[in-house]
Design a protein around this motif. Structure first.
Motif, short mmCIF file in Angstrom:
data_model
loop_
_atom_site.label_atom_id
_atom_site.label_comp_id
_atom_site.label_asym_id
_atom_site.label_seq_id
_atom_site.Cartn_x
_atom_site.Cartn_y
_atom_site.Cartn_z
N TRP A 148 -8.87 -4.64 6.38
CA TRP A 148 -9.10 -5.43 5.19
C TRP A 148 -7.92 -5.37 4.23
CZ3 TRP A 148 -12.36 -9.17 4.64
CH2 TRP A 148 -13.61 -9.16 5.28
N HIS A 149 -7.23 -4.26 4.19
CA HIS A 149 -6.26 -4.04 3.11
C HIS A 149 -5.16 -3.11 3.60
CE1 HIS A 149 -5.61 -2.36 -1.26
NE2 HIS A 149 -4.64 -3.19 -0.89
N ILE A 150 -3.90 -3.57 3.57
CA ILE A 150 -2.77 -2.73 3.96
C ILE A 150 -1.84 -2.60 2.77
CG2 ILE A 150 -1.38 -4.63 4.88
CD1 ILE A 150 -0.37 -2.66 7.01
N LEU A 151 -1.33 -1.37 2.57
CA LEU A 151 -0.51 -1.08 1.38
C LEU A 151 0.92 -0.76 1.79
CD1 LEU A 151 -3.50 0.63 1.02
CD2 LEU A 151 -2.66 0.54 -1.30
N GLY A 152 1.77 -0.58 0.78
CA GLY A 152 3.11 -0.05 0.99
C GLY A 152 4.24 -1.05 0.99
N LEU A 153 3.97 -2.34 0.80
CA LEU A 153 5.03 -3.34 0.90
C LEU A 153 5.95 -3.36 -0.32
CD1 LEU A 153 2.91 -4.28 3.07
CD2 LEU A 153 3.82 -6.57 2.74
N GLY A 154 5.62 -2.55 -1.33
CA GLY A 154 6.45 -2.47 -2.52
C GLY A 154 7.25 -1.19 -2.62
N TYR A 155 7.16 -0.34 -1.59
CA TYR A 155 7.95 0.90 -1.62
C TYR A 155 8.29 1.42 -0.23
CZ TYR A 155 3.48 3.20 -0.56
OH TYR A 155 2.30 3.58 0.03
N GLU A 156 7.64 0.94 0.80
CA GLU A 156 7.85 1.46 2.15
C GLU A 156 8.43 0.35 3.03
OE1 GLU A 156 8.35 3.45 5.35
OE2 GLU A 156 7.47 4.51 3.65
#
Length: 601
Positions: A540-548
């Motif tokens: 549903w939700h993936i993170l990290g595109l602003g630092y990884e």
């Protein structure tokens, strides 16, 4: 005398022509009188000998790699992966032996005229022999490519070996210069400084040996001679080691200072509004106030209170960010006419965001825009607590950032809502999110407690568990979760009275001498929704595109919502370039206002 010189020159040229043309004539004459069978045997023998020489050259390289070459003296840069290098060399030796055996068997079979083989033998020979035809050459290329891929680290280290030696020479020269007395202008000091300047100029920006010019190779030899002279003037090894330690310490301090400066500049860039976005807000605001009052209202406002529709909330002061969230959600919705977006912003950006959606309505979906001025009673009630937070970043003190904890009061007529951060992009239909069973809890979110994941978080990273109050009421091993895409049951929220609990935590933070948790809404959200969160599927939700920068493309493509959390937002220059396309494809760059304000990809 001149005639004599002319005759000698003609004689020498004639002899030279005869020596060049005679072998060609003889070979042509020989081939003309050879029978077709003999000619074919001659060509086969010539090609086999040529190929044998090629195989011998390849095998000789493998043998040299297996014997282990000596590193140059006093080289600071060394490869610590000795075991992998030895295993790589031994594999090359074994492969070379198999290639030689296969080539010998091929030649013997051709001489004996044996062409019949079993199917199993053919399959084995295809993997072991080295053919001499064009198809064989392709097979040989594939084998060499596989070798290169298996030994990529070894080749990379060998391809920049000379560059590392040059850097080593420069470091050694700096060490010897540091041994010279202050203000010394001796012949040795002048020579070393001259050699350093020449070598740095000749090296340029070279990253590998192939980038080095012939002049650079010559300069390294001259520098080595100067270094040998300098080493004779400093025979004391202990003083050399002391000086190197001092240089290392100073270098580490400089590196740390540069890192701190870079981090500060990145944080500063993250807080700065780009010139194009500021221009866009000014143009939209001026146009909004030129409209008559009756034309400033958005359509379908009756849907904002219909509890049977799918309601989304976005709190933001960024026009383009809001537009991308709305556009991407509507573009992938199965029933866009049932979608209602509630955009809450500050009074300064309310006219611009309203004007944007008046000019660019999101299809059949409805948009409800509200200003913080409508919730003055909430701000007055908790204003003192918000201002007391010890946060260097003003975003953490922003009322919009904390307004998410007042969702039941902001939307008193709704029972369920999906909260989206303004730095997300929706890639799938989110309708099925409303069918998730929250099991009597308030919050549905993706967990971030999986070790090795880019979004990995622990409670004790942000919360001070040395405080007796925190350690008594909360468990440091509790699984953490992410803000950015959350499903909230507002009825259960009101029943559990979580907004009052949030207010008590802010009051506790104000009364406590030292901060119990880091600034921001994430740690206080973990405490407010402690034991009130249900884990959603990670897709549903993936993170990290602003630092990884290493988020897998497959994970991004299958995610329903991608989140540019971190400071490197996609609308900033510092955004990670390879992820920007997911965001920019939902921006209308052909819009007249964006073109006039020079907002482009």
């Amino acid at each position: 005398m001149k005639r004599l010189h002319r005759r000698l020159r003609i004689l020498i040229l004639s002899l030279f022509s005869v020596s060049v043309l005679a072998p060609v004539v003889l070979v042509s004459f020989r081939l003309k009188h050879i029978s077709p069978t003999g000619r074919r045997e001659f060509l086969e023998e010539f090609s086999s000998r040529k190929f044998s020489a090629d195989v011998w050259r390849l095998n000789s390289v493998d043998q040299e790699e297996g014997e282990g070459l000596k590193e140059p003296k006093q080289v600071i840069y060394e490869d610590n992966k000795f075991v992998s290098t030895v295993s790589y060399s031994s594999n090359n030796i074994h492969h070379s032996a198999e290639s030689r055996d296969a080539a010998e068997r091929t030649q013997i079979s051709e001489r004996n005229g044996t062409t019949r083989r079993s199917a199993k033998e053919d399959e084995q020979i295809q993997h072991r022999e080295v053919p001499s035809t064009s198809r064989g050459q392709e097979k040989l290329d594939q084998i060499m490519v596989q070798r290169v891929q298996n030994g990529q680290h070894r080749e990379q280290s060998s391809s920049d070996k000379k560059v590392k030696e040059v850097k080593d020479q420069l470091i050694r020269a700096k060490v010897y210069l540091n041994f010279a007395p202050p203000g010394s202008n001796s012949h040795m000091v002048k020579e070393l400084r001259l050699r350093m300047k020449e070598l740095e100029r000749a090296m340029g920006d070279a990253k590998k040996d192939s980038d080095l010019s012939r002049r650079a190779w010559q300069r390294t030899k001259a520098m080595e001679v100067s270094l040998i002279k300098a080493s004779r003037t400093v025979p004391d090894c202990s003083s050399m080691a002391t000086k190197l330690r001092a240089m290392t310490y100073n270098t580490e301090e400089q590196v740390q200072a540069h890192k701190n400066e870079a981090e500060h500049l990145i944080q500063l860039a993250a807080r700065t509004t780009p010139k194009g976005l500021h221009c866009l807000a000014m143009r939209l605001t001026s146009e909004y106030f030129t409209l008559p009052a009756e034309e400033r209202k958005l359509g379908n406002q009756e849907k904002a209170r219909d509890g049977d529709l799918y309601h989304y909330a976005v709190f933001s002061d960024n026009i383009l960010a809001c537009a991308v969230v709305v556009n991407s959600t509507v573009a992938h919705a199965a029933e866009p006419e049932k979608i209602v977006f509630h955009v809450v912003t500050d009074s300064l950006n309310f006219p611009a965001i309203s004007m944007w959606f008046l000019q660019n309505p999101p299809g059949r979906a409805a948009v409800d825009i509200q200003s913080l001025e409508n919730f003055e009673w909430l701000l007055k009630k908790y204003a003192s607590s918000l201002q007391k937070q010890n946060a260097h970043d003003p975003r953490y003190n922003s009322a919009l950032n904390h307004l998410r904890f007042y969702l039941p009061d902001v939307f008193p007529l709704l029972d369920k809502i999906v909260f989206l951060d303004h730095d997300v992009v929706v890639q799938r239909d989110l309708t099925k999110l409303w069918d998730v069973n929250l099991k009597g809890k308030v919050n549905g979110a993706v967990e971030t407690c999986q070790e090795g994941d880019a979004s990995y978080r622990r409670m004790d990273m942000y919360v001070d568990f040395t405080d007796p109050f925190v350690s008594e009421w909360f468990n440091a091993n509790t699984c953490t979760w992410a803000f950015g895409m959350n499903l909230f049951d507002l009825q259960e929220w009101r029943k559990q009275n979580l907004t009052a609990k949030y207010g008590s935590y802010l009051q506790l933070l104000q009364e406590h001498g030292n901060p119990l948790w880091k600034a921001g809404t994430l740690p206080i959200g973990w405490l407010t929704f402690y034991n009130q969160t249900v884990a959603l599927d990670r897709r549903w939700h993936i993170l990290g595109l602003g630092y990884e920068s290493n988020v897998a493309a497959s994970d991004i493509d299958r995610a329903a919502v991608i989140h540019f959390d971190g400071v490197m937002k996609p609308w900033l220059e510092i955004g990670i370039r390879k992820y920007k396309g997911y965001w920019t494809k939902h921006v209308m760059y052909d819009h007249p206002h964006l073109q006039q304000c020079n907002v482009h990809e």
